[in-house]
Design a protein around this motif. Structure first.
Motif, PDB file in Angstrom:
ATOM      1  N   UNK A 195       0.113   1.957  -3.970  1.00  0.00           N
ATOM      2  CA  UNK A 195      -0.090   3.410  -3.931  1.00  0.00           C
ATOM      3  C   UNK A 195      -0.182   4.012  -5.328  1.00  0.00           C
ATOM      4  N   UNK A 196       0.354   3.328  -6.325  1.00  0.00           N
ATOM      5  CA  UNK A 196       0.271   3.863  -7.680  1.00  0.00           C
ATOM      6  C   UNK A 196       1.020   2.998  -8.673  1.00  0.00           C
TER       7      UNK A 196
ATOM      8  N   UNK B  44      17.347   2.769  -8.225  1.00  0.00           N
ATOM      9  CA  UNK B  44      17.542   3.988  -7.447  1.00  0.00           C
ATOM     10  C   UNK B  44      16.518   4.145  -6.324  1.00  0.00           C
ATOM     11  N   UNK B  45      15.568   3.204  -6.207  1.00  0.00           N
ATOM     12  CA  UNK B  45      14.555   3.302  -5.174  1.00  0.00           C
ATOM     13  C   UNK B  45      13.434   4.268  -5.493  1.00  0.00           C
ATOM     14  N   UNK B  46      13.381   4.789  -6.712  1.00  0.00           N
ATOM     15  CA  UNK B  46      12.299   5.695  -7.114  1.00  0.00           C
ATOM     16  C   UNK B  46      11.021   4.907  -7.362  1.00  0.00           C
ATOM     17  N   UNK B  47      11.162   3.749  -7.986  1.00  0.00           N
ATOM     18  CA  UNK B  47      10.085   2.761  -8.049  1.00  0.00           C
ATOM     19  C   UNK B  47      10.431   1.635  -7.084  1.00  0.00           C
ATOM     20  N   UNK B  48       9.402   1.039  -6.513  1.00  0.00           N
ATOM     21  CA  UNK B  48       9.619  -0.084  -5.600  1.00  0.00           C
ATOM     22  C   UNK B  48       9.664  -1.416  -6.337  1.00  0.00           C
ATOM     23  N   UNK B  49       9.025  -1.469  -7.501  1.00  0.00           N
ATOM     24  CA  UNK B  49       9.037  -2.686  -8.316  1.00  0.00           C
ATOM     25  C   UNK B  49       8.630  -2.316  -9.736  1.00  0.00           C
ATOM     26  N   UNK B  50       8.950  -3.205 -10.666  1.00  0.00           N
ATOM     27  CA  UNK B  50       8.645  -2.989 -12.086  1.00  0.00           C
ATOM     28  C   UNK B  50       8.399  -4.338 -12.722  1.00  0.00           C
TER      29      UNK B  50
ATOM     30  N   UNK C 143       0.819  -1.217   0.000  1.00  0.00           N
ATOM     31  CA  UNK C 143       0.000   0.000   0.000  1.00  0.00           C
ATOM     32  C   UNK C 143       0.852   1.267   0.000  1.00  0.00           C
ATOM     33  N   UNK C 144       2.138   1.148   0.320  1.00  0.00           N
ATOM     34  CA  UNK C 144       3.050   2.293   0.300  1.00  0.00           C
ATOM     35  C   UNK C 144       3.848   2.377  -0.994  1.00  0.00           C
ATOM     36  N   UNK C 145       3.704   1.408  -1.883  1.00  0.00           N
ATOM     37  CA  UNK C 145       4.628   1.248  -3.008  1.00  0.00           C
ATOM     38  C   UNK C 145       4.099   1.819  -4.314  1.00  0.00           C
TER      39      UNK C 145
END
Length: 265
Positions: free
Chosen positions: A183-184, A200-206, A152-154
């Motif tokens: 989250x989005x 870089x931690x800007x996205x949590x997963x892809x 929910x935070x990601x």
């Protein structure tokens, strides 16, 4: 300050030289939007010109390497175990529309393993680079994947199928399964940068399906060297050559894979 190896320096010099031409061409795109012919042929020419520059520069630095390139395909070098995997312009559609989110992606492969990667986004001058066992960096700053654990935070990134490409219905099921829990979701249109941003931690997963090796080879190494996980969506460990990529921080691989699996019902 991070010290780049001789191999990385060869890749960076090639990317920076190709970038100069692409930046000049990018400045012309908005003028072409109103032309009768349209900008597509111009962008194709820019792509090919960048690929020629990259080939010339990389051959100077490592003449024994072969190539796997988006436009000109595969060619062998004198060292059968070493080659460059190159996308001269990842995010072509963005480039075509005057959107500044595009990059040059170069990976070095040896004995079937990606050992070094460079992803250069000239607009904004962000140079992402990684070498096996030596970490991942943007310019001179060490990269680390995010530490978020709760979905929910990601924020997750993906690629959306478009006309004539991909499983549209399958993707919509995956998107529905994921978007209810996070989250989005973002779709920026350049797989190499999606992976670099995950590193870089800007996205949590892809996640994305149907990628080519030149789309993801450098980025897969980037995420791994930044402490993340990269595998195939269905659980295999060779995403560069199957093209079905799941990249996450060290906590999210199982929950995100579970969500994607649930979409298959």
């Amino acid at each position: 300050m991070a010290t780049r190896s001789a191999l990385i320096n060869v890749m960076v010099r090639a990317a920076e030289k190709a970038a100069r031409g692409l930046v000049r061409d990018f400045g012309e795109v908005e003028h072409l939007q109103v032309s009768r012919k349209g900008p597509a042929d111009f962008v194709s020419a820019a792509d090919l010109k960048a690929e020629r520059t990259l080939r010339e520069e990389l051959q100077k630095g490592r003449p024994e390497f072969g190539f796997l390139m988006e436009e000109s395909g595969a060619s062998k070098g004198s060292d059968a175990e070493a080659r460059w995997i190159v996308d001269p312009l990842d995010g072509t559609t963005n480039f075509l529309h005057g959107l500044p989110h595009w990059a040059i992606s170069i990976a070095a492969e040896r004995n079937g393993e990606i050992v070094a990667g460079v992803i250069y986004a000239p607009i904004g001058d962000q140079l992402f680079w990684a070498e096996k066992g030596a970490g991942a960096f943007v310019n001179h700053t060490r990269l680390r994947v995010s530490e978020r654990r709760r979905l929910e935070d990601c924020v997750l990134a993906t690629g959306i199928p478009f006309k004539g490409r991909g499983d549209h219905a399958g993707f919509l099921k995956e998107q529905e399964a994921v978007m209810k829990e996070v989250a989005g979701i973002r779709r920026f249109g350049a797989a190499s940068l999606d992976l670099a941003y995950t590193a870089a931690g800007r996205f949590d997963a892809y996640w994305e399906r149907g990628l080519a090796p030149w789309d993801c080879a450098a980025g897969v190494l980037m995420v791994t060297e930044a402490g993340g996980f990269v595998g195939e969506i269905e659980g295999g460990r060779n995403p560069v050559f199957t093209g079905n990529v799941l990249a996450t921080n060290s906590h999210l691989q199982v929950p995100v894979a579970r969500l994607l699996k649930s979409a298959k019902g």
